[in-house]
Scaffold this motif. Structure first.
Motif, PDB file in Angstrom:
ATOM      1  N   TRP A 178      -8.581   7.237   1.332  1.00  0.00           N
ATOM      2  CA  TRP A 178      -7.563   6.182   1.378  1.00  0.00           C
ATOM      3  C   TRP A 178      -6.499   6.336   0.299  1.00  0.00           C
ATOM      4  O   TRP A 178      -5.630   5.469   0.167  1.00  0.00           O
ATOM      5  CB  TRP A 178      -8.241   4.809   1.263  1.00  0.00           C
ATOM      6  CG  TRP A 178      -9.189   4.582   2.389  1.00  0.00           C
ATOM      7  CD1 TRP A 178     -10.548   4.668   2.361  1.00  0.00           C
ATOM      8  CD2 TRP A 178      -8.844   4.281   3.746  1.00  0.00           C
ATOM      9  NE1 TRP A 178     -11.072   4.435   3.602  1.00  0.00           N
ATOM     10  CE2 TRP A 178     -10.047   4.183   4.479  1.00  0.00           C
ATOM     11  CE3 TRP A 178      -7.635   4.075   4.414  1.00  0.00           C
ATOM     12  CZ2 TRP A 178     -10.080   3.901   5.832  1.00  0.00           C
ATOM     13  CZ3 TRP A 178      -7.667   3.788   5.767  1.00  0.00           C
ATOM     14  CH2 TRP A 178      -8.870   3.695   6.466  1.00  0.00           C
ATOM     15  N   GLY A 225      -1.388   2.200  -3.075  1.00  0.00           N
ATOM     16  CA  GLY A 225      -2.159   3.212  -2.364  1.00  0.00           C
ATOM     17  C   GLY A 225      -2.656   4.306  -3.294  1.00  0.00           C
ATOM     18  O   GLY A 225      -3.709   4.913  -3.052  1.00  0.00           O
ATOM     19  N   TYR A 234       0.837  -1.204   0.000  1.00  0.00           N
ATOM     20  CA  TYR A 234       0.000   0.000   0.000  1.00  0.00           C
ATOM     21  C   TYR A 234       0.872   1.255   0.000  1.00  0.00           C
ATOM     22  O   TYR A 234       0.628   2.193  -0.770  1.00  0.00           O
ATOM     23  CB  TYR A 234      -0.913  -0.018   1.220  1.00  0.00           C
ATOM     24  CG  TYR A 234      -1.769   1.219   1.389  1.00  0.00           C
ATOM     25  CD1 TYR A 234      -2.982   1.340   0.719  1.00  0.00           C
ATOM     26  CD2 TYR A 234      -1.362   2.265   2.221  1.00  0.00           C
ATOM     27  CE1 TYR A 234      -3.767   2.479   0.879  1.00  0.00           C
ATOM     28  CE2 TYR A 234      -2.137   3.398   2.381  1.00  0.00           C
ATOM     29  CZ  TYR A 234      -3.340   3.496   1.710  1.00  0.00           C
ATOM     30  OH  TYR A 234      -4.108   4.626   1.863  1.00  0.00           O
TER      31      TYR A 234
END
Length: 633
Positions: free
Chosen positions: A163, A156, A151
């Motif tokens: 997020w 990400g 991530y």
């Protein structure tokens, strides 16, 4: 290599059941010597030794992983075929830990600019840590760490809104994980290499000195004459043993091998006997003065003194064990059990005469803590006290061989827990790097609509799901970093928020479908695992109810002594009423109306309003009188 290893065996020294290599003579000697050196290093560095924190943690990493790769084989079916590669990994683990010790100053001299060897060492350290975590605790924790790394590094940026994270380059990520104070060798590693290691070692010395046998005998002497005595003995013994071992599974197997057969012999069903042991063993990690590793992490993160955490934990822990004992007492009366025969019960005075010295280390430990010494120094003093106090009895006297055995045992017992904590450092490091804790708290607040009660329910559900794959300590770490801020923002005090999470992180041991403590107990009792799990889940109801009191009442001494006392008394009566409601029995079997009324009493006494407590007490007394009058005819 000429080192021989024959087959594997189950290991329950950590928080999960894993397959451990059975050691041949040469390998056994290597593990024994390295285990002794590991414990001596931690004793030295936590007392008179001076070493930079990150370097101490790197040596801690190297020693634990060296032991881990020798103890836990790559192939569980054919461990002898993978010994060479396991040994290479063990040596490599020690070297990458040593690399940081030798070259950290050179990195600082370059103004924190890592060179290729630094990055290679960092990458190897992460890979080796993920692999040994997989071997010692399964796939979930390394998968989580791998997911968080991915991530931060790459995917990400594919998330939208809250997020979304643009990502970091590989060089920065390796530097943060290896050299920075919020990576592998950061805060969690510090907790592992100080508090946790020394208290695990303290427990190893206690067990090696014979304290385990003393605890069992003491429990029989105290509880044997009561109705359902063996089961109450299991509750008492598991509370004491769990505080020492810090592992519900190890506690279940250790005390359960004695208590479960005794409970079955007395007349309890195998399922109930196993459930009692699992529920009681789970509570062992809530019992001061040692508790589980999570208590040390809580102290470090919140900056709440460890002694305060211990102090406010005593009453809730006792209430939990009383809840289990209530179920035991009611079930024993329900099926008409009698106390143990007198000839099977040792005299309390004789038991105390044989093992009174085992109280000395606990008194020394608590005395040093109360006098203001650090938990690490107090644990070292407690270890010394164990050795000295063992000399007061010829049967328990520890010689040099016993001391060396305890040092080796402590290091071996630390491997699984230590590896889990080190790998959790990756998760925590990424959470801090990307600001995920704040994001998760915002998400919880959005789902709960700002309701603190609904937030607690969500945390309980999350802990149950996490607990299916994570050991207790790892579950607490993940939830504490992600969910505690949400609770504090909604009005819970800092200690209440963390205590709620700490308690709920234990629930996976006794809550189906995955409940390791209950399944371990069912193996000893010969009962069906899933049925045992549901029975343990029922007996451990205090684990779900008592944390609510942390937030809504002054039970953690967040009010006057009078208010705390009132809460404790009414809540204990409420928990008893709850047990009566579930069992359908008090002095006699209850009819449906009486059963419902006891459920109402439980609600009134547990709800945080004093006028409802008064109504609950009156109704409780009335029901007891009715029971006594009707049962006398």
């Amino acid at each position: 290599m000429s080192i021989e290893n024959k087959k594997t065996q189950e290991d329950v020294s950590g928080e999960v059941i894993t397959v451990q290599r059975e050691l041949g003579d040469t390998l056994k000697k290597i593990v024994y010597v390295v285990g002794i050196l590991t414990s001596l290093f931690h004793l030295w560095v936590n007392t008179i030794g001076i070493m930079p924190e990150i370097q101490r943690n790197a040596v801690h990493y190297g020693l634990l992983l060296f032991l881990g790769y020798l103890l836990y084989p790559l192939s569980k079916k054919n461990p002898e075929k993978t010994l060479t590669i396991d040994f290479i990994f063990a040596v490599l683990s020690f070297l990458v830990g040593l690399y940081l010790v030798l070259f950290e100053n050179a990195l600082h001299a370059r103004n924190e600019v890592p060179i290729l060897p630094d990055l290679i060492a960092a990458a190897i350290a992460i890979i080796l840590l993920l692999e040994i975590t997989r071997r010692t605790s399964g796939l979930i924790i390394p998968f989580l760490a791998f997911f968080f790394l991915g991530y931060a590094l790459y995917f990400g940026k594919f998330f939208s809104g809250l997020w979304n994270f643009p990502g970091v380059n590989i060089q920065r990520l390796l530097y943060r994980m290896y050299f920075a104070p919020d990576g592998i060798f950061g805060t969690i590693a510090t907790i592992s290499s100080t508090f946790v290691f020394l208290f695990v070692l303290f427990g190893a010395f206690l067990i090696k000195s014979g304290a385990g046998d003393f605890i069992i005998k003491l429990a029989v002497a105290l509880m044997g004459r009561t109705i359902g005595g063996p089961a109450k003995m299991a509750v008492f013994a598991s509370g004491l043993m769990g505080s020492v071992s810090g592992s519900a599974v190890a506690n279940t197997v250790g005390t359960g091998s004695i208590t479960i057969p005794m409970m079955k012999k007395t007349g309890f069903s195998p399922k109930f006997a196993a459930a009692v042991e699992a529920a009681a063993s789970t509570g062992g990690q809530l019992m001061p003065p040692i508790m589980g590793a999570g208590a040390f992490i809580m102290s470090q993160w919140t900056q709440i003194p460890y002694l305060k955490i211990v102090g406010v934990s005593f009453i809730p822990a006792i209430m939990y064990f009383l809840t289990v004992a209530f179920f035991v007492h009611l079930r024993a009366k329900k099926i008409g059990l009698k106390p143990l025969p007198k000839e099977e019960i040792p005299k309390f005075s004789e038991v105390l005469k044989e093992g009174w010295q085992f109280f000395i280390p606990i008194i020394v430990l608590m005395g040093f803590l109360m006098y203001g010494y650090t938990p690490t120094f107090s644990a070292c003093a407690g270890i010394a006290a164990i050795v000295v106090s063992s000399w007061f009895n010829k049967k328990t006297r520890m010689g040099l061989k016993d001391i060396l055995d305890a040092l080796a045992l402590g290091a071996k017992n630390m491997v699984t827990t230590g590896v889990i904590l080190l790998c959790s450092g990756i998760v925590i490091g990424i959470v801090l790097l990307v600001g995920m804790g704040i994001k998760f708290s915002m998400l919880i607040q959005a789902i709960s609509g700002g309701s603190l009660l609904l937030t607690i329910v969500l945390i309980a559900l999350a802990s149950l799901i996490l607990g299916m794959g994570l050991p207790v300590t790892a579950s607490y770490i993940v939830l504490a970093v992600l969910a505690a801020p949400a609770m504090t923002m909604l009005g819970a005090s800092l200690i209440a928020a963390h205590m709620v999470i700490f308690w709920y992180s234990q629930d996976a041991n006794v809550t189906p479908p995955v409940c390791l403590a209950a399944y371990s107990a069912s193996g000893i009792a010969g009962s069906k695992p899933l049925e045992t799990g549901f029975e343990a889940w029922k007996l451990a109801k205090g684990l779900y109810i008592i944390p609510l009191l942390f937030v809504y009442t002054p039970i953690l001494f967040e009010g006057s002594i009078l208010a705390v006392a009132e809460t404790v008394i009414t809540a204990t009566l409420g928990l008893y009423s709850f047990a009566v409601f579930f069992e359908g029995f008090q002095l006699r079997s209850l009819n449906i109306i009486e059963r419902i009324l006891f459920g109402v009493v439980a609600f009134l006494l547990l709800y945080p309003k004093q006028y409802l407590h008064a109504a609950g007490v009156i109704l409780f007394i009335a029901l007891i009188i009715i029971q006594k009058l009707s049962s006398s005819h």
